[in-house]
Design an enzyme around this catalytic site. Structure first.
Site, PDB file in Angstrom:
ATOM      1  N   SER A 262       0.829  -1.199   0.000  1.00 34.53           N
ATOM      2  CA  SER A 262       0.000   0.000   0.000  1.00 34.53           C
ATOM      3  C   SER A 262       0.865   1.252   0.000  1.00 34.53           C
ATOM      4  CB  SER A 262      -0.896   0.016   1.247  1.00 34.53           C
ATOM      5  OG  SER A 262      -0.112   0.247   2.414  1.00 34.53           O
ATOM      6  N   LYS A 263       0.217   2.379  -0.246  1.00 37.57           N
ATOM      7  CA  LYS A 263       0.914   3.669  -0.208  1.00 37.57           C
ATOM      8  C   LYS A 263       1.524   3.896   1.175  1.00 37.57           C
ATOM      9  CE  LYS A 263       0.207   8.618  -0.895  1.00 37.57           C
ATOM     10  NZ  LYS A 263       0.736   9.018   0.413  1.00 37.57           N
ATOM     11  N   ARG A 264       0.820   3.439   2.211  1.00 37.40           N
ATOM     12  CA  ARG A 264       1.318   3.613   3.578  1.00 37.40           C
ATOM     13  C   ARG A 264       2.672   2.924   3.767  1.00 37.40           C
ATOM     14  NH1 ARG A 264      -3.096   1.973   7.651  1.00 37.40           N
ATOM     15  NH2 ARG A 264      -4.151   3.657   6.535  1.00 37.40           N
TER      16      ARG A 264
END
Length: 500
Positions: A262-264
């Site tokens: 994910s972007k996180r």
């Protein structure tokens, strides 16, 4: 394969293109190239509530940058156009009606409030509400009201959806190129919404109709779409169409731990998850291009996330990938993302660049650091690039060429002994008398002087490097001397003598 291979990448323009989506586009592109087929791009923008301005242009630019641009898309070879679903909406109603007329679909008038009440009632009883065969004839649908009443309610402008009527008590045995035989029980499936009263189809109907009309031969998509496979297969059956072959790609996993990348994860570990930078009012999400990755490197590391050719080879050009790509060699298991390995790929492709192109990329960095120089930047680039993963690292690796050291590494300074000033003064005299100021000549003359005077290598070379660089780092010492020149070399030696 009897018919022409036609594969598509069909993203929704809801934001920047995730690297997982890029991998899907790449595998479709490679499969098309391998089989002399067509790779096309369709924009699936039927959900206008999630539409993000600029996202479509971003997708196009990303594929162009990576070198995997589609043969057909919006505004380009629109053989089966339009290639934007929002411009095709008048097409879908006739197919929704066809399913109603053939008994494969029905109208449902349930309000959001009514459905919410059903869900809460089921939760209170410890059950999960699924809209399907076991309750569709107890709800507000055309299956339980007359045709006349149904038409009357539609004519009155009442909101409705068209739902697929999933068959009862069937076991579907479906084939996936990557996963083999997959079994689904129809009684566990819900009756998906296919069409809404606002005139827009849902993803499922639009996707199937467009894949058929655009003559898609293979659907190569992410594993997250696997639950949609039974519905899509049943829709092909309902329409009496030949279904394409399916291949569901493995997930790209987090570098650490379990779950989808994910972007996180990127924000936490300092690497991009998007091909290009994406700007919003909330801030900027970094992209591989802006981080200094070469498109060839991104393509190379993405290709090896879930696929290999059965050998130990790791470096592949796009042409080699297209020649060797085989869906039968795509793995079922998820592929762990490795940011450090990605840097390794970029290092390789940086070494493949010409010194001219690297010097051109380095030029704005020099300007940023206030450098206007007559030094041979091409030569400097050739000396430092082996130590770099990115052009952005060039300044840190070469600043001493352009700016004399103002301080000296404390640990390295221990190499400056009591006899060092005298040796450096003698070295200055040697350098002053060198005519042909090239690396080879300078090295030969300096080493001859040390040999003749029985001076140990370490007594001269380390203080010499420290004087020029400020630390014991950098490429071959005499290459540095040649680049900065005789006058600057002497000046730096004199400064070091004065400083120490």
């Amino acid at each position: 394969m009897s018919k022409q291979v036609r594969v598509r990448f069909a993203p929704s323009p809801t934001g920047p293109l995730h690297i997982g989506g890029v991998r899907t586009a790449l595998f479709n592109y490679l499969f098309a190239k391998k089989n002399n087929g067509v790779f096309y791009l369709r924009i699936e923008d039927t959900d206008q509530n999630r539409f993000v301005p600029g996202a479509e242009a971003y997708i196009m630019e990303a594929l162009e940058w990576l070198g995997i641009a589609p043969s057909e898309t919006v505004g380009k070879n629109e053989k089966f156009g339009p290639y934007r679903q929002s411009e095709r909406k008048e097409i879908y109603k006739q197919y929704a009606d066809q399913l109603i007329n053939s008994g494969w679909a029905y109208y449902a008038f349930d309000t959001a409030e009514a459905l919410d009440a059903h869900r809460k009632q089921h939760e209170a009883e410890g059950k999960t509400f699924i809209y399907n065969w076991h309750n569709r004839e107890k709800l507000d649908t055309s299956l339980v009201i007359s045709k006349e009443e149904t038409e009357k309610r539609i004519a009155a402008g009442e909101d409705y959806v068209i739902r697929f009527k999933t068959p009862v008590n069937e076991t579907l045995h479906l084939q996936d190129i990557i996963r083999g035989d997959i079994k689904f029980e129809t009684n566990l499936l819900d009756d998906k919404v296919l069409f809404k009263s606002d005139g827009m189809p849902t993803y499922h109907l639009a996707n199937i109709v467009d894949d058929h009309l655009m003559e898609t031969s293979h659907v190569i998509r992410g594993e997250e779409w696997l639950p949609s496979m039974p519905l899509h297969s049943l829709l092909y059956k309902a329409f009496g169409w030949e279904a394409p072959e399916f291949a569901h790609l493995p997930l790209i996993l987090k570098p650490i731990g379990n779950g989808k990348l994910s972007k996180r994860d990127g924000d936490k570990m300092g690497f991009p998850v998007f091909p290009l930078e994406w700007k919003t009012e909330e801030g900027i999400s970094s992209g591989y291009r802006e981080k200094g990755f070469f498109p060839e490197a991104v393509v190379n590391f993405l290709a090896l996330l879930g696929w290999n050719d059965g050998t130990e080879q790791e470096i592949f050009s796009l042409a080699e990938l297209a020649e060797k790509f085989d869906l039968n060699r795509v793995h079922k298991a998820g592929a762990k993302f490795d940011p450090e390995k990605n840097k390794w790929f970029n290092h390789h492709y940086l070494q493949e660049q010409t010194n001219e192109s690297l010097a051109k990329a380095f030029a704005p960095i020099l300007v940023e650091n206030g450098i206007s120089t007559s030094l041979d930047v091409l030569k400097i680039v050739s000396l430092i690039k082996e130590r770099a993963n990115f052009v952005s690292e060039f300044w840190e690796l070469s600043d001493y060429f352009f700016v004399a050291p103002t301080s000296y590494d404390e640990k390295a300074s221990k190499n400056w002994k009591e006899e060092t000033p005298n040796l450096m003064q003698q070295l200055i005299s040697v350098i002053e008398n060198i005519g042909d100021f090239t690396s080879v000549t300078i090295e030969t003359i300096v080493k001859d002087w040390m040999t003749k005077n029985e001076i140990g290598m370490g007594k001269v070379m380390q203080p010499f490097r420290l004087s020029l660089v400020g630390a014991l780092k950098g490429p071959h010492l005499f290459d540095i001397v040649e680049v900065i020149g005789k006058e600057e070399t002497i000046k730096r030696l004199e400064k070091a003598i004065a400083t120490f």
